[in-house]
Design a protein around this motif. Structure first.
Motif, PDB file in Angstrom:
ATOM      1  N   ARG A 185      12.670   3.285  -9.566  1.00  0.00           N
ATOM      2  CA  ARG A 185      12.849   2.618  -8.278  1.00  0.00           C
ATOM      3  C   ARG A 185      12.616   1.114  -8.419  1.00  0.00           C
ATOM      4  O   ARG A 185      13.300   0.303  -7.797  1.00  0.00           O
ATOM      5  CB  ARG A 185      11.910   3.231  -7.239  1.00  0.00           C
ATOM      6  CG  ARG A 185      12.291   4.674  -6.923  1.00  0.00           C
ATOM      7  CD  ARG A 185      11.533   5.214  -5.730  1.00  0.00           C
ATOM      8  NE  ARG A 185      10.215   5.750  -6.054  1.00  0.00           N
ATOM      9  CZ  ARG A 185      10.003   6.986  -6.523  1.00  0.00           C
ATOM     10  NH1 ARG A 185      11.015   7.811  -6.729  1.00  0.00           N
ATOM     11  NH2 ARG A 185       8.780   7.405  -6.776  1.00  0.00           N
ATOM     12  N   ASP A 186      11.657   0.731  -9.270  1.00  0.00           N
ATOM     13  CA  ASP A 186      11.401  -0.701  -9.458  1.00  0.00           C
ATOM     14  C   ASP A 186      12.590  -1.412 -10.121  1.00  0.00           C
ATOM     15  O   ASP A 186      12.910  -2.553  -9.775  1.00  0.00           O
ATOM     16  CB  ASP A 186      10.133  -0.913 -10.298  1.00  0.00           C
ATOM     17  CG  ASP A 186       8.950  -1.378  -9.436  1.00  0.00           C
ATOM     18  OD1 ASP A 186       9.199  -2.071  -8.430  1.00  0.00           O
ATOM     19  OD2 ASP A 186       7.801  -1.041  -9.775  1.00  0.00           O
ATOM     20  N   ILE A 187      13.224  -0.728 -11.054  1.00  0.00           N
ATOM     21  CA  ILE A 187      14.394  -1.336 -11.710  1.00  0.00           C
ATOM     22  C   ILE A 187      15.507  -1.525 -10.670  1.00  0.00           C
ATOM     23  O   ILE A 187      16.077  -2.611 -10.535  1.00  0.00           O
ATOM     24  CB  ILE A 187      14.909  -0.453 -12.872  1.00  0.00           C
ATOM     25  CG1 ILE A 187      13.830  -0.298 -13.953  1.00  0.00           C
ATOM     26  CG2 ILE A 187      16.191  -1.042 -13.482  1.00  0.00           C
ATOM     27  CD1 ILE A 187      14.133   0.766 -15.006  1.00  0.00           C
TER      28      ILE A 187
ATOM     29  N   GLY B 105      -7.761  -2.829  -4.407  1.00  0.00           N
ATOM     30  CA  GLY B 105      -6.647  -3.420  -5.141  1.00  0.00           C
ATOM     31  C   GLY B 105      -5.574  -3.919  -4.193  1.00  0.00           C
ATOM     32  O   GLY B 105      -4.998  -4.993  -4.387  1.00  0.00           O
ATOM     33  N   HIS B 106      -5.328  -3.157  -3.129  1.00  0.00           N
ATOM     34  CA  HIS B 106      -4.343  -3.608  -2.144  1.00  0.00           C
ATOM     35  C   HIS B 106      -4.859  -4.822  -1.383  1.00  0.00           C
ATOM     36  O   HIS B 106      -4.104  -5.736  -1.083  1.00  0.00           O
ATOM     37  CB  HIS B 106      -4.011  -2.477  -1.164  1.00  0.00           C
ATOM     38  CG  HIS B 106      -3.363  -1.291  -1.825  1.00  0.00           C
ATOM     39  ND1 HIS B 106      -3.898  -0.029  -1.761  1.00  0.00           N
ATOM     40  CD2 HIS B 106      -2.247  -1.192  -2.579  1.00  0.00           C
ATOM     41  CE1 HIS B 106      -3.129   0.806  -2.435  1.00  0.00           C
ATOM     42  NE2 HIS B 106      -2.118   0.127  -2.961  1.00  0.00           N
ATOM     43  N   LEU B 107      -6.159  -4.802  -1.105  1.00  0.00           N
ATOM     44  CA  LEU B 107      -6.727  -5.938  -0.380  1.00  0.00           C
ATOM     45  C   LEU B 107      -6.590  -7.213  -1.220  1.00  0.00           C
ATOM     46  O   LEU B 107      -6.201  -8.263  -0.723  1.00  0.00           O
ATOM     47  CB  LEU B 107      -8.200  -5.682  -0.026  1.00  0.00           C
ATOM     48  CG  LEU B 107      -8.891  -6.832   0.699  1.00  0.00           C
ATOM     49  CD1 LEU B 107      -8.195  -7.145   2.025  1.00  0.00           C
ATOM     50  CD2 LEU B 107     -10.362  -6.531   0.949  1.00  0.00           C
TER      51      LEU B 107
ATOM     52  N   PRO C 185       0.829  -1.212   0.000  1.00  0.00           N
ATOM     53  CA  PRO C 185       0.000   0.000   0.000  1.00  0.00           C
ATOM     54  C   PRO C 185       0.861   1.259   0.000  1.00  0.00           C
ATOM     55  O   PRO C 185       2.079   1.177   0.176  1.00  0.00           O
ATOM     56  CB  PRO C 185      -0.768  -0.101   1.320  1.00  0.00           C
ATOM     57  CG  PRO C 185       0.132  -0.883   2.220  1.00  0.00           C
ATOM     58  CD  PRO C 185       0.861  -1.850   1.324  1.00  0.00           C
ATOM     59  N   ASN C 186       0.209   2.389  -0.196  1.00  0.00           N
ATOM     60  CA  ASN C 186       0.902   3.672  -0.191  1.00  0.00           C
ATOM     61  C   ASN C 186       0.592   4.418   1.087  1.00  0.00           C
ATOM     62  O   ASN C 186      -0.580   4.617   1.415  1.00  0.00           O
ATOM     63  CB  ASN C 186       0.457   4.504  -1.388  1.00  0.00           C
ATOM     64  CG  ASN C 186       0.663   3.756  -2.691  1.00  0.00           C
ATOM     65  OD1 ASN C 186       1.662   3.073  -2.868  1.00  0.00           O
ATOM     66  ND2 ASN C 186      -0.305   3.863  -3.589  1.00  0.00           N
ATOM     67  N   ILE C 187       1.613   4.817   1.787  1.00  0.00           N
ATOM     68  CA  ILE C 187       1.411   5.535   3.041  1.00  0.00           C
ATOM     69  C   ILE C 187       0.659   6.839   2.774  1.00  0.00           C
ATOM     70  O   ILE C 187       0.932   7.522   1.798  1.00  0.00           O
ATOM     71  CB  ILE C 187       2.777   5.782   3.714  1.00  0.00           C
ATOM     72  CG1 ILE C 187       3.288   4.441   4.237  1.00  0.00           C
ATOM     73  CG2 ILE C 187       2.682   6.812   4.824  1.00  0.00           C
ATOM     74  CD1 ILE C 187       4.675   4.466   4.764  1.00  0.00           C
TER      75      ILE C 187
HETATM   76  N1  ARG Z   1       2.416   0.872  -4.187  1.00  0.00           N
HETATM   77  C1  ARG Z   1       1.920   0.530  -5.482  1.00  0.00           C
HETATM   78  C2  ARG Z   1       0.474   0.970  -5.638  1.00  0.00           C
HETATM   79  O1  ARG Z   1      -0.239   1.049  -4.665  1.00  0.00           O
HETATM   80  C3  ARG Z   1       2.003  -0.950  -5.761  1.00  0.00           C
HETATM   81  C4  ARG Z   1       3.402  -1.469  -5.824  1.00  0.00           C
HETATM   82  C5  ARG Z   1       3.514  -2.672  -6.699  1.00  0.00           C
HETATM   83  N2  ARG Z   1       4.837  -3.223  -6.709  1.00  0.00           N
HETATM   84  C6  ARG Z   1       5.851  -2.782  -7.456  1.00  0.00           C
HETATM   85  N3  ARG Z   1       7.003  -3.363  -7.331  1.00  0.00           N
HETATM   86  N4  ARG Z   1       5.681  -1.828  -8.337  1.00  0.00           N
HETATM   87  O2  ARG Z   1       0.016   1.210  -6.731  1.00  0.00           O
END
Ligand code: ARG
Length: 594
Positions: free
Chosen positions: A340-342, A161-163, A152-154
């Protein structure tokens, strides 16, 4: 282990075949394999086809009158007319032991009949030797997987979607573990970016220390909403936010200290909710944690010529692959989600040397992950083919009764309340339940999880609280009820489960159906590695629950002849162990009373 070895010897001796010759076949954990192994080894001798090819083509027919096992000849890819070959091979069948009783050709199929008594005997042997491990296998021994989920995003809502990512991700984690893998459950928090600058400014205006302590997730969200509202009238707030985030990226300790508190307090709160959901993470990572890997990745991209300048920004052109253009650095030098993902992927491989890494993320991010994976491949990482995206569809209409934004906790609280009201309707029973609120919570959560896993992952579904919390039909509460009822049979029988009960006394069709289903559970667990579909386990759990409720009223334990009672109790016990294992795989905590 010794027991397992002895069993292994016993089941392979007669079949006179080396276990190692059939990959994936494991008679020490999977009762069906005891039979498939024999079919494959016998037929291999007659046909000169490799036993593993035959093994893989053996299925369980939908209808029992098509045999206990069926071999689909076309799947063997041999020359000749399948129907003709089926006839020839059936004629060549010789019964060599008590296990395989006969082979009948039906069109292009060869249908095998087996000794159900032996199937039951071996199934009980394996289930009672392995109990909670029954269903699992060791095929992944020595291999390591990272399953990244929830994330999730703080300061933003934990949305449906997170659930879903949380529920499906923890299922995949469990599936890998059940197949013998070492698994790292990773939460990759959205905890970096300009919005944390915005949040800091918001906190200086609207923050409340005690609210932050009490419920950081809700409070930070409120602050975030308010500052966004402010910013609509005072657009300069956005410049302040950018400046603040720049300080964070430059490592300014004061700026970082506040952000770190938000992050730490949020994690504590998340852990509480995850605990309630029966989910645990091995690692709380996050976008903020990616550092060196990102710089190194940028340097690699530069040196391999993958980067291009575009209006001051740096981009990777993936048009050739129909994946558009992905921006990895903005013109002001800051990085993005994909950058950041890379970097994160690179760091993770260096740290964990994973054999597999799975991202459990909503289908809305399909393109993002395709771009990520393609980039990793173009960068030449030898592990680029070990990453996989497991996606899922949307939940429509998930909102609280009061409407607007949903907090996961509110949904769970509501579910708990509905279940608790329901339970209180039967006062006598209610009085016997030790922790009624905890039980109500568990039933509610089961409702949420089973609804989420009822259909194939990619399907969208409508959030339906009436259906989800119903005790009738194929719902979470129904599965919990079936399990609790099995426990009550054991309790009320006043007997101890005897593993050496005479199972020849299980003669009724209903009893045989239950035992056949129990026997199929290890095959199911193995097959889950192909598609990671929780609905397959849900279907299994419903089938078993239905088979159990079909016999509850006729196959009594209490009041039956003692030897019959022992046999039935053992059957119910096996069903309970297996249903419990399937439920745990789905992340449920099986209840003993409700
Ligand atoms: N924090 C992202 C969102 O809520 C999901 C992250 C998914 N993972 C990743 N490695 N991009 O949309």
């Amino acid at each position: 282990i010794q027991e397992t070895l002895a069993l292994q010897q016993q089941v392979t001796q007669d079949a006179s075949i080396d276990l190692a010759t059939i990959p994936g076949c494991d008679p020490t954990t999977n009762p069906l394999d005891i039979f498939k192994l024999r079919i494959a080894s016998q037929l291999a001798k007659v046909t000169q086809i490799a036993p593993e090819v035959i093994y893989r083509a053996i299925d369980i027919p939908r209808q029992l009158d098509h045999g206990d096992f069926a071999l689909a000849l076309p799947r063997l890819r041999v020359k000749g007319n399948p129907a003709q070959l089926a006839k020839e091979w059936a004629a060549a069948f010789v019964q060599t032991d008590d296990y395989i009783l006969g082979a009948t050709p039906v069109g292009p199929f060869l249908n095998y009949r087996i000794n159900t008594r032996l199937l039951i005997k071996h199934t009980i042997e394996l289930a009672s030797a392995r109990v909670e491990a029954y269903g699992g296998n060791a095929s992944g021994a020595g291999k390591k997987a990272i399953v990244e989920f929830s994330s999730p995003n703080i300061a933003k809502p934990f949305h449906a979607g997170h659930l879903r990512s949380t529920i499906i991700g923890s299922f995949i984690r469990n599936v890998y573990a059940a197949n013998g893998w070492e698994v790292i459950a990773m939460n990759y928090l959205g905890d970096w970016g300009k919005q944390y600058g915005l949040l800091a400014i918001g906190f200086s205006r609207h923050g409340d220390e005690s609210k932050l302590q009490q419920d950081p997730i809700k409070h930070l969200y409120d602050v975030y909403v308010q500052i966004n509202r402010d910013a609509e009238e005072e657009p300069t707030i956005h410049d302040e936010a950018r400046a603040y985030f720049k300080k964070m990226e430059d490592g300014d300790e004061t700026a970082l200290a506040l952000w770190r508190r938000f992050r730490d307090l949020s994690i504590v709160k998340y852990q509480e909710v995850y605990g309630r959901l029966n989910i645990e993470f091995d690692v709380y990572s996050g976008e903020s944690q990616v550092t060196k890997g990102m710089e190194e990745a940028m340097a690699m991209l530069q040196s391999t010529g993958l980067l291009q300048e575009s209006q001051g920004a740096k981009v990777i052109d993936l048009e050739k692959y129909k994946l558009g253009v992905s921006v990895v650095q903005k013109s002001d030098g800051t990085t993005l989600y994909i950058t950041r993902d890379i970097g994160a992927a690179k760091e993770r491989f260096e740290k964990y040397k994973f054999d597999k890494m799975i991202y459990v993320v909503a289908a809305q991010q399909d393109l993002h992950l395709k771009q990520l994976f393609k980039t990793l491949e173009l960068m030449g990482f030898e592990w680029a083919d070990r990453v996989e995206h497991v996606n899922f569809g949307m939940v429509q209409g998930m909102s609280t009764r009061k409407g607007t934004v949903v907090f996961l906790e509110d949904i769970l609280d509501e579910a708990q309340e509905v279940m608790h009201d329901q339970m209180r309707k039967n006062e006598a029973k209610y009085a016997e339940i030790p922790e009624p609120l905890r039980v109500a919570d568990e039933i509610g959560i089961s409702g949420v999880k089973i609804q989420d896993n009822a259909a194939r992952r990619v399907k969208n579904y409508a959030f339906d609280r009436n259906r989800m919390f119903s005790f009738e039909g194929d719902t979470g509460p129904y599965i919990q009820y079936a399990h609790a009822r099995l426990c009550s049979i054991e309790r009320k029988s006043g007997l101890k489960v005897k593993l050496d009960a005479d199972t020849n006394l299980l003669t009724e069709e209903g009893a045989l159906n239950i035992m056949r289903t129990v026997a199929q559970y290890p095959d199911l667990v193995k097959s889950l590695m192909n598609a990671y579909e929780p609905c397959n386990v849900v279907t299994f759990a419903f089938n078993l629950s239905h088979e159990i409720s079909a016999v509850f009223d006729t196959l009594w334990v209490r009041g039956a002849d003692p030897a019959v009672a022992d046999a039935r109790l053992l059957m119910y016990w096996c069903a309970r162990v297996t249903l419990g294992n399937a439920m745990r795989l789905l992340g449920l905590r099986p209840l003993e009373r409700m």
